[in-house]
Structure formats: structure tokens, C-alpha cells
Motif scaffolding. Structure first.
Motif, mmCIF file in Angstrom:
data_model
loop_
_atom_site.group_PDB
_atom_site.id
_atom_site.type_symbol
_atom_site.label_atom_id
_atom_site.label_comp_id
_atom_site.label_asym_id
_atom_site.label_seq_id
_atom_site.Cartn_x
_atom_site.Cartn_y
_atom_site.Cartn_z
ATOM 1 N N LEU A 193 2.170 1.823 -3.435
ATOM 2 C CA LEU A 193 1.061 2.318 -4.257
ATOM 3 C C LEU A 193 0.879 3.821 -4.047
ATOM 4 O O LEU A 193 0.714 4.592 -5.000
ATOM 5 N N ASP A 216 4.398 2.170 -7.695
ATOM 6 C CA ASP A 216 3.783 0.927 -8.157
ATOM 7 C C ASP A 216 2.911 1.257 -9.376
ATOM 8 O O ASP A 216 1.688 1.346 -9.287
ATOM 9 N N ALA A 230 -0.669 0.165 -10.375
ATOM 10 C CA ALA A 230 -0.992 -0.646 -9.193
ATOM 11 C C ALA A 230 -0.656 -2.122 -9.445
ATOM 12 O O ALA A 230 -1.290 -3.022 -8.889
ATOM 13 N N VAL A 254 0.841 -1.205 0.000
ATOM 14 C CA VAL A 254 0.000 0.000 0.000
ATOM 15 C C VAL A 254 0.877 1.258 0.000
ATOM 16 O O VAL A 254 0.600 2.225 -0.717
ATOM 17 N N LEU A 297 -10.193 0.591 -6.864
ATOM 18 C CA LEU A 297 -9.246 -0.458 -6.445
ATOM 19 C C LEU A 297 -9.885 -1.370 -5.390
ATOM 20 O O LEU A 297 -10.805 -0.959 -4.693
ATOM 21 N N PRO A 298 -9.359 -2.588 -5.238
ATOM 22 C CA PRO A 298 -9.830 -3.454 -4.148
ATOM 23 C C PRO A 298 -9.139 -3.072 -2.827
ATOM 24 O O PRO A 298 -8.246 -2.224 -2.820
ATOM 25 N N LEU A 299 -9.578 -3.682 -1.742
ATOM 26 C CA LEU A 299 -8.976 -3.480 -0.407
ATOM 27 C C LEU A 299 -8.960 -2.002 -0.019
ATOM 28 O O LEU A 299 -7.987 -1.501 0.549
ATOM 29 N N TYR A 319 -3.491 -8.739 -4.542
ATOM 30 C CA TYR A 319 -4.927 -8.930 -4.324
ATOM 31 C C TYR A 319 -5.420 -10.215 -5.004
ATOM 32 O O TYR A 319 -6.172 -10.991 -4.423
ATOM 33 N N ILE A 345 -6.069 0.786 1.921
ATOM 34 C CA ILE A 345 -5.456 1.904 1.198
ATOM 35 C C ILE A 345 -5.816 3.231 1.877
ATOM 36 O O ILE A 345 -4.959 4.087 2.096
ATOM 37 N N VAL A 366 -5.339 6.740 -7.016
ATOM 38 C CA VAL A 366 -4.088 6.138 -7.489
ATOM 39 C C VAL A 366 -4.358 5.019 -8.483
ATOM 40 O O VAL A 366 -3.434 4.554 -9.148
ATOM 41 N N PHE A 424 0.358 -4.276 -6.388
ATOM 42 C CA PHE A 424 -0.758 -4.305 -5.445
ATOM 43 C C PHE A 424 -1.864 -5.220 -5.962
ATOM 44 O O PHE A 424 -2.412 -6.051 -5.212
ATOM 45 N N LEU A 425 -2.184 -5.109 -7.236
ATOM 46 C CA LEU A 425 -3.261 -5.944 -7.790
ATOM 47 C C LEU A 425 -2.837 -7.414 -7.875
ATOM 48 O O LEU A 425 -3.670 -8.308 -7.689
#
Lengths: 290, 290
Positions: free
Chosen positions: A264, A269, A272, A261, B226-228, A279, B232, B190, A275-276
Motif C-alpha cells: 500500500l 496496491d 488499496a 501495508v 482507510l481502516p486499520l 480488511y 498503516i 494513500v 489491502f481493503l
């Protein structure tokens, strides 16, 4: 300013404000009583857990692997450190952070360590400067500089900065350039002193701004003596990274999401991407409906 | 620099770098489709949920209560805003943040609002400056200044800073001092632009350092698409507070622990008093063994 480390195969790991945060994985360390099995294996010359921890930390995103063998059970630190460094170097292709305050052990490990390692650490104490910096210079390694000296850990940012400057000057006199120094601004518990974290964060900001150096940090002391330690540690890591830390020493398993995070949010990043990927990995591990 | 707001009974709420972070509770807002019941009640003149949200947010640590009634269902915004502001002022003793871009509604709400409210918000757009600042000056209120103008939201920190400066100058010409202005450095996703959060964080740092102003921020846009998202958003809030934000607009229920940890770490929770009170509350709610 770029600090360049190299893995056993010669692969570069670059630490700079413009690059993703590089995590130094701290788990190969038998101290603290929590890691009895690791200490016992190290004392017996069994590198099974060392190798396993190296692999697991790399998979969790570590960019550098710290190796510390200091414990009451390990009698010959130099021999154990050499063995552990060689085991890690054979297992994962990541730069090694040689973690010892024992001069002969450090010298022995530097002789066998492939790539370009980081030395953990030198402080502003005269004995430490005299013991560590000549070895760092001889092996053209990089080094972590702790902002403390013979008077201990100053409780104000100005004096911690002054110690960092002193270490940089001393290093330069031996041919070690500032870009090969990562400053650890040092973390004390906010449970003992309400200003402890604020002093560390201000030290980080000033070293980043006035000296331009790259910055490491061991963050977990901040929550010593308090409940909900993981929440405090993660919050401190976010704040420290925002202030300028770009190479923290942490448990990569516990801090994986925090670091992803943070990268990001600091713009390191693109799309993303990492990060993705993380996920999607979470989703595969825990399918919908479970 | 201190921004001083006052509650209906006259109690001061002080926003400054040396004081604990003050949370503006954002939950009294019917927009976004998620709050259908709130919108329906507001349209019908029923303030039950408004009062309940005011109480709940205060209990979760909010220091200021934002009141926004804008939705397609609410035909007469001025009447609804006056009613909601009065309901909140009667229910909780906290300063109110009057949230509207409708001039007559803002004027009507300012006339009835007790204490010293915050106005949310003015931007660098000429129409906004002309509509909002005279009302802020007339009522000696404080105001949130958004770092955007007639050209939109600039994508670099320097231009956002320049807009904040322009708003400060315009406010001063009407007798509004800089300490009564909280700058919102603005947050974009982001997910859409990898540099979005980094630009916001740099804007925050520069406004804090160069203008010395207090800073608000709505943080949740950062994770749009975005997820999560909670992870974040919490990380971004830590980083934004480290950079200088001291009066964020958030959901106090979702961000309670984040704000408590941030205050602990920035040195504004002596003896970890509020953090430990929160921990004891958690323990009472969830006894050992459960």
C-alpha cells in the motif's frame, strides 16, 4: 530490472521495483527443531503437510513457495526434495524456490520442477559458485545470491556489495543475466551487534542503487536473542522494503498484514484494492460486536 | 548535519543521522475535535491537561514537546500560547516546538520560551517565509520547513525538494544555517492517491541524500480514510525512518514501540539498552501468567 519466474502452468510472477512485493513462503522447511512433524512426514515420504503448507501460504499471499527438506531425519535428500517439489507443483500453481546446498539434490529437483523456479542459493564461496551456477544456467532458472564468501559474512556494506558483484560477473560468464539474480544482503542479530541491521539496510540501498538488482531477504535472524521478536521482525521488513527489498523470504501467515501495508505504502496496491480485501476478510472472520 | 535544540535548563537535544530518532510529541494540540477538554481548558487559562500531556509524552520517550493552542475556542492565541509554553517549560525539561502560523503569537511565545526551541513551521509560501524566518533568525531558533508553496503541495519529489532548497536559501540569507532546518516532506493519504506515500518516501530519500538535511514528518495523514490506521501509520513511520526521517512528529504513546524498534534497527540503541528497558517495563506492568 525484472526477474521473471513461472508457475507449473506457465503463469508469470514478475519481481521488480514497480511490481508488488513478491513473498517467498518459507514454511516448507523442517529445520530448527520447531517442525518435527514436517520432518517426520518428509522422511516417511508423506507429503500431506507439505501440500497443506503450500496451500495455506498461497492463501496468505505467498507468490513463490520455498521447498527445503534438509533435516537429520531425511536420509536421501535428492529423493525427498524431488517428491516435495512435485507435491507442491501439483498442489498450487506458484513458482517454486528450490532450497538446498546439496548439488545432486538440486540437480534432481531442477530436472523435475515445472515452470521457471528460483534456486536458493548460491554464495560467493568458490565451492558454491562451482556447484550451483552451472545448474542454474543449464535449467535457465533464477537464483538467490547470498552476500557472503569463503571469508564469511563481511561486516560492512561495501564488501557485501563486492561479493554480489562477483557473483553477478561469474553468473554472466555462464550466460545467467543479472535480472535472474536476487541478492540476499544477509541479516545478523541486532542483539549481538547494534550495527547489524544498519549494515544490512545500507547494503540493500547500495545494491539497489549501484547494481539495480532485485533483492530478497530472510528477516527473522535480526531479532535472534531478543524479546518481542514479531515486532522487531515486522519493523525490519518495513525498513528493508523501503530500502529496496522486493522479494523477501518470510512466513506469509505471520507477515501478511506487514506485506499488504508495505505494498500500500510503496504505491503497488492501486485503490488499496488488496489491502481493503484483506480488511473485509478480517471483518467477516470477526463480526462487529465480537 | 546536527540540529541542536536546548531544554529550559540548557540540556542539548541533538538531531542527526547518527543519533537516536528524536520524537516530537504532538499531543498538546486542541484541533480536530477529538481534544475538546484540552481546548476548553486552554480557553479558560487552565494548564492542568497541558502539563499532564507534557509529562506523559516525556515518559513515553518524547524528546521535544510540540505546543499548539489553535482552536475556535481560544480567542487570544498569543496569550494562550505564551501560557502553554511557560507551563510546559516549568513542567518538563525538554525543548519546546512552538506550533503556530500566527505571527504575533509566535513572536510572543519565542520571547518567553527558555532553551532553544523549534518553530513549527515555515513553508515555501511567500507570506510564510516573510512572517516566520525573521523571527527564527532573531531568536536563533530552529525551524520546520514544509515542502509546499503558494501553488500547494507538489505531487512529485523533485518539486518538493526544490521548495526545501528555496527555503534553505532564504533562511541562509537571514543567517539561519541549514543545520537549523528540519524538512517535513509532507504526507497525503494513500487512500486518495496510491502514489502518495511513495512520493513522500522518495522526497525524504532525495532531501537526505542531496541536501543532507535532518527530517521531520507528520505520518498519520497517510492512512486518512482507510481502516486499520495504526498498522498503516506504524509501517509508514518505519519506512520513513529507513528513508531518512530522524525527528518525526507523532503521538509518543501510540508510537513508543515503533520508535524503540526503529532505533534498535538503525543502530542507535547500543546493546539494545532502551529496547530492553522498555521490555522489562512491559513485563512489570503485566506479570507472567496474566
Amino acid at each position: 530490472m525484472q526477474t521473471v519466474l513461472r508457475s507449473p502452468s506457465g503463469k508469470q510472477v514478475i519481481i521488480s521495483p514497480a511490481h508488488p512485493v513478491v513473498v517467498i513462503g518459507e514454511r516448507i522447511n523442517p529445520s530448527g527443531g520447531r517442525r518435527k512433524e514436517l520432518a517426520a512426514q518428509m522422511a516417511a515420504g508423506d507429503m500431506t503437510l507439505v501440500r497443506e503448507e503450500a496451500r495455506r501460504q498461497l492463501a496468505a499471499g505467498a507468490g513463490v513457495i520455498d521447498v527445503n527438506v534438509q533435516s537429520a531425519q531425511v536420509r536421501d535428500e535428492a529423493a525427498a526434495l524431488v517428491q516435495a517439489v512435485e507435491a507442491v507443483a501439483q498442489t498450487v500453481d506458484a513458482p517454486i524456490c528450490i532450497d538446498s546446498n546439496n548439488g545432486p539434490a538440486l540437480a534432481a529437483a531442477l530436472r523435475v520442477c515445472p515452470g521457471r523456479p528460483l534456486v536458493n542459493s548460491v554464495s560467493g564461496e568458490e565451492a558454491s559458485l562451482a556447484r550451483v551456477l552451472p545448474l542454474v544456467a543449464e535449467h535457465r532458472a533464477a537464483v538467490i545470491a547470498m552476500a557472503m564468501d569463503d571469508s564469511g559474512i563481511p561486516n560492512d556494506p561495501q564488501r557485501r556489495l563486492a561479493i554480489a558483484e562477483k557473483i553477478v560477473r561469474r553468473a554472466e560468464s555462464l550466460g545467467i543475466p543479472p535480472e535472474d539474480i536476487l541478492v540476499d544482503s544477509l541479516t545478523l542479530s541486532v542483539g549481538a551487534d547494534a550495527q547489524a541491521a544498519a549494515v544490512t539496510l545500507e547494503t540493500i540501498r547500495r545494491i539497489r542503487e549501484e547494481l539495480g538488482l532485485n533483492l530478497t531477504l530472510g528477516a527473522s535472524n535480526v531479532s535472534f536473542g531478543l524479546p518481542l521478536r514479531p515486532a522487531i521482525n515486522a519493523g525490519f521488513l518495513f525498513m528493508a522494503i523501503a530500502a529496496g527489498v522486493n522479494c523477501p523470504i518470510v512466513d506469509p501467515m505471520k507477515m501478511r498484514e506487514t506485506i499488504l501495508v508495505a505494498n500500500l505504502l510503496r504505491g503497488t496496491d492501486p485503490h488499496a484494492g488488496r489491502f481493503l480485501a484483506y480488511y473485509r476478510e478480517l471483518q467477516r472472520a470477526q463480526p462487529a460486536g465480537q
